[in-house]
Design a protein around this motif. Structure first.
Motif, mmCIF file in Angstrom:
data_model
loop_
_atom_site.group_PDB
_atom_site.id
_atom_site.type_symbol
_atom_site.label_atom_id
_atom_site.label_comp_id
_atom_site.label_asym_id
_atom_site.label_seq_id
_atom_site.Cartn_x
_atom_site.Cartn_y
_atom_site.Cartn_z
ATOM 1 N N GLY A 98 0.841 -1.191 0.000
ATOM 2 C CA GLY A 98 0.000 0.000 0.000
ATOM 3 C C GLY A 98 0.876 1.241 0.000
ATOM 4 O O GLY A 98 1.709 1.429 -0.866
ATOM 5 N N GLN A 99 0.699 2.069 1.028
ATOM 6 C CA GLN A 99 1.485 3.299 1.133
ATOM 7 C C GLN A 99 2.614 3.194 2.155
ATOM 8 O O GLN A 99 3.238 4.189 2.491
ATOM 9 N N HIS A 100 2.877 1.972 2.637
ATOM 10 C CA HIS A 100 3.839 1.806 3.725
ATOM 11 C C HIS A 100 4.981 0.869 3.337
ATOM 12 O O HIS A 100 4.839 0.013 2.482
ATOM 13 N N ARG A 114 4.810 -7.025 10.123
ATOM 14 C CA ARG A 114 4.000 -6.683 8.954
ATOM 15 C C ARG A 114 2.504 -6.713 9.295
ATOM 16 O O ARG A 114 1.670 -6.937 8.428
ATOM 17 N N LYS A 115 2.193 -6.468 10.533
ATOM 18 C CA LYS A 115 0.819 -6.656 11.001
ATOM 19 C C LYS A 115 -0.183 -5.835 10.188
ATOM 20 O O LYS A 115 -1.267 -6.312 9.842
ATOM 21 N N THR A 116 0.160 -4.591 9.870
ATOM 22 C CA THR A 116 -0.761 -3.743 9.112
ATOM 23 C C THR A 116 -1.056 -4.349 7.750
ATOM 24 O O THR A 116 -2.214 -4.471 7.339
ATOM 25 N N ALA A 117 0.025 -4.750 7.038
ATOM 26 C CA ALA A 117 -0.154 -5.348 5.717
ATOM 27 C C ALA A 117 -0.902 -6.663 5.807
ATOM 28 O O ALA A 117 -1.781 -6.954 4.992
ATOM 29 N N GLU A 123 -4.575 -6.307 6.349
ATOM 30 C CA GLU A 123 -5.234 -6.001 5.083
ATOM 31 C C GLU A 123 -5.486 -7.285 4.300
ATOM 32 O O GLU A 123 -6.539 -7.455 3.678
ATOM 33 N N LEU A 124 -4.513 -8.195 4.343
ATOM 34 C CA LEU A 124 -4.668 -9.475 3.674
ATOM 35 C C LEU A 124 -5.789 -10.293 4.313
ATOM 36 O O LEU A 124 -6.585 -10.935 3.624
ATOM 37 N N LEU A 125 -5.864 -10.238 5.644
ATOM 38 C CA LEU A 125 -6.922 -10.946 6.370
ATOM 39 C C LEU A 125 -8.296 -10.384 5.998
ATOM 40 O O LEU A 125 -9.257 -11.146 5.800
ATOM 41 N N LEU A 126 -8.404 -9.057 5.886
ATOM 42 C CA LEU A 126 -9.669 -8.444 5.496
ATOM 43 C C LEU A 126 -10.076 -8.860 4.089
ATOM 44 O O LEU A 126 -11.256 -9.138 3.818
ATOM 45 N N ASP A 175 0.445 -19.876 7.269
ATOM 46 C CA ASP A 175 1.375 -19.544 8.356
ATOM 47 C C ASP A 175 1.119 -18.141 8.898
ATOM 48 O O ASP A 175 1.178 -17.907 10.109
ATOM 49 N N MET A 176 0.824 -17.207 7.993
ATOM 50 C CA MET A 176 0.529 -15.839 8.412
ATOM 51 C C MET A 176 -0.738 -15.805 9.260
ATOM 52 O O MET A 176 -0.777 -15.183 10.326
ATOM 53 N N LEU A 177 -1.789 -16.492 8.795
ATOM 54 C CA LEU A 177 -3.052 -16.510 9.535
ATOM 55 C C LEU A 177 -2.888 -17.171 10.895
ATOM 56 O O LEU A 177 -3.458 -16.713 11.899
#
Length: 305
Positions: free
Chosen positions: A70-72, A189-192, A195-198, A237-239
């Motif tokens: 995104g922007q980060h 990378r929690k923010t990113a 977003e993936l979870l959403l 693994d991320m989830l």
């Protein structure tokens, strides 16, 4: 070494790869540590791609960790690790020697009689893509380089009855630290990743709300990962790190959520609901529903009567 015309090169042994890179013969036929600065050969032909019949763990100094989501921007500037398992295609876009760093190569035969031979399938990052590499902090880099140096030192020592056990224990230590560091990366990378979870939740909601499952069946982990542009192992693994549940569990949770809605607001039979949600056999739906809710679909519906 076999080559298809204009296709990727297949390397059956570590010795063949050493030869292609202009390196001396490996000190051990089944395990090797390569310093990128020692690569002398013209590797232009390898840019067509490579397939190894052995494992490859690479640390690259110039593997920039400033990845944009995104922007980060996230992560670190101390290089990164990538992991390749046997029979994976490597698209070598750049010359390996341009990076600087080290590569550990080890053949499945080297670990097959040890517990690592059975457990290596549990290290999901061997199925991650290059864009899902592990970016390292300075402390993490020092840990990884230290293990590489230990393996290199063992290779340069006289082989004895303990050599293989010592090197395999170092490889296992390397993989366990990598697993820990990936856990840290998922958090940083929690923010990113949120977003993936959403996006995952949106995909699942859209899938069940449009009754797509009625014709296509339950969504698979692979289908969802493709739509999210990540590998299935990375997604799970991320989830698991963020939510404590893997992708399959998220699919089932969303399915149960939709099943409860239909059971409480319609007169459809349990079998009809099962087919609507993508099950070929209502018994499979009943089994999952009861495991998740501790009651059968009929018992759940009765709570509304």
């Amino acid at each position: 070494m076999k080559t298809k015309k204009d296709g990727p090169r297949l390397f059956n042994s570590i010795s063949e790869l050493h030869q292609a890179l202009g390196l001396p013969k490996p000190l051990h036929p089944l395990v090797s540590m390569v310093d990128y600065s020692n690569i002398q050969a013209d590797t232009a032909e390898l840019k067509k791609g490579m397939i190894f019949n052995f494992y490859k763990v690479s640390y690259k100094k110039n593997f920039s960790g400033k990845v944009k989501y995104g922007q980060h921007y996230y992560d670190f500037d101390e290089g990164g690790l990538s992991f390749i398992s046997p029979n994976q295609l490597i698209s070598a876009v750049e010359n390996e020697a341009d990076y600087g760093g080290y590569t550990l190569l080890f053949h499945p035969d080297f670990i097959k009689d040890h517990t690592l031979g059975k457990n290596i399938k549990n290290y999901g990052f061997f199925s991650y893509s290059v864009t899902e590499a592990l970016y390292l902090s300075e402390k993490e880099k020092n840990v990884i380089i230290g293990i590489f140096k230990n393996i290199e030192m063992e290779l340069e020592s006289a082989i004895d009855h303990f050599s293989q056990d010592v090197m395999i224990s170092q490889i296992e230590l390397l993989l366990n630290y990598s697993k820990r560091f990936y856990g840290r990366q998922f958090i940083t990378r929690k923010t990113a990743n949120n977003e993936l979870l959403l996006k995952l939740e949106e995909l699942l909601s859209g899938y069940f709300d449009t009754e797509k499952a009625l014709t296509a069946g339950l969504p698979t982990v692979g289908q969802l990962a493709d739509q999210l542009h990540v590998t299935p192992h990375y997604l799970s693994d991320m989830l698991r790190t963020l939510t404590g549940q893997n992708t399959q569990q998220h699919i089932h949770n969303k399915m149960i959520e939709k099943a409860k809605e239909i059971l409480s607001t319609s007169d459809l039979s349990v079998a009809e609901i099962a087919y609507t949600l993508g099950f070929e056999h209502p018994s499979s739906f009943n089994k999952i529903f009861k495991r998740k809710t501790n009651m059968s679909p009929v018992e759940f519906r009765q709570t509304f009567n």
